[in-house]
Enzyme design. Structure first.
Site, PDB file in Angstrom:
ATOM      1  CB  THR A   1      -0.908  -0.008   1.242  1.00 32.80           C
ATOM      2  OG1 THR A   1      -1.820  -1.104   1.136  1.00 32.80           O
ATOM      3  CG2 THR A   1      -1.700   1.286   1.385  1.00 32.80           C
TER       4      THR A   1
ATOM      5  CB  SER B   1       2.872   7.141  -3.416  1.00 34.37           C
ATOM      6  OG  SER B   1       4.016   7.215  -2.580  1.00 34.37           O
TER       7      SER B   1
ATOM      8  CB  ALA C   1       9.743   1.173   3.739  1.00 38.35           C
TER       9      ALA C   1
ATOM     10  CD  GLU D   1       1.524  -1.349   4.544  1.00 36.03           C
ATOM     11  OE1 GLU D   1       1.573  -0.704   3.485  1.00 36.03           O
ATOM     12  OE2 GLU D   1       1.926  -0.887   5.633  1.00 36.03           O
TER      13      GLU D   1
END
Length: 236
Positions: free
Chosen positions: A28, A30, A85, A105
């Protein structure tokens, strides 16, 4: 070179790691979104994979790209997870959860044989903690839980403030699992393992954003003039 260009460059380096028939955890955020677009192109070209998304936003993006999806009930063991991250140090310890998906995640990453992080090189840090550390907590007793979290932070040798996260409308944010997030603004975390253990000892803490001993490698893209230079921490 823009930040989106660097994220795409890191994602492009990860695409060859995805092999036909893989069971794939899909992250998840950008940078993960850039990976999803590239993966969709490969799927439409004939690559056969099954993805397990780490958030509702990722599920929607994958469905838009035509990527076949399953759940961990269907596929309890995955071959590979690709995710972004918020910070990564030289020992591949991570802070994650800026996108409020840290619980799913971490579940997906731990269910995978390998986890590879993709990020722009600004996320590579000497010491974790400049990015606020998310802690996902149950709504019941949140005041008491917040005080206990702050005490655990102090025992781990950290200082800073604890702020409940809000969404874009200004309302208290709720995760996909219906929990709140406390952001720990610590500046630096001298002993991530000690802080992790302390947070886990607090009733009401559902998950925290320290990913320790989980990532196998990190693909980092940095700008050099008009080009992106990609480096790797760990082994792909």
């Amino acid at each position: 070179m823009s930040a989106p260009d660097l994220k795409r460059a890191a994602a492009e380096r990860a695409i060859p790691l995805v092999e036909d028939g893989m069971r794939l955890g899909i992250g998840t955020g950008s940078t993960a979104a850039a990976f999803i677009k590239l993966l969709g192109e490969r799927v439409r070209a004939g690559l056969k994979v099954t993805g397990v998304p780490t958030s509702e936003a990722t599920r929607i993006a994958c469905e838009r790209e035509g990527i076949p999806l399953a759940t961990l009930e269907d596929l309890p063991e995955l071959d590979l997870t690709i995710d972004g991250a918020d910070e990564v140090d030289g020992s591949l310890r991570l802070i994650k959860g800026g996108g409020a998906a840290l619980l799913r995640e971490k579940i997906v990453a731990v269910a995978s044989r390998r986890m590879v992080v993709i990020a722009d090189a600004s996320k590579h840090v000497e010491t974790l903690g400049a990015f606020p550390l998310p802690v996902e907590v149950n709504l019941f007793g949140i005041g008491a839980t917040t005080r206990a979290v702050e005490a655990a932070v102090a025992r781990a040798g950290c200082t800073g403030e604890t702020v409940r996260r809000h969404d874009a409308s200004g309302a208290p944010l709720l995760t996909d699992g219906g929990h709140a997030i406390l952001d720990l603004r610590l500046g630096r975390i001298p002993d991530p393992e000690a802080l992790s253990a302390g947070l886990w000892a607090v009733p009401g803490v559902v998950e925290h954003g320290l990913f320790l001993g989980i990532a196998d490698a990190a693909i980092l893209a940095a700008a050099e003039g008009d080009a992106a230079v990609v480096s790797v921490l760990g082994r792909l």
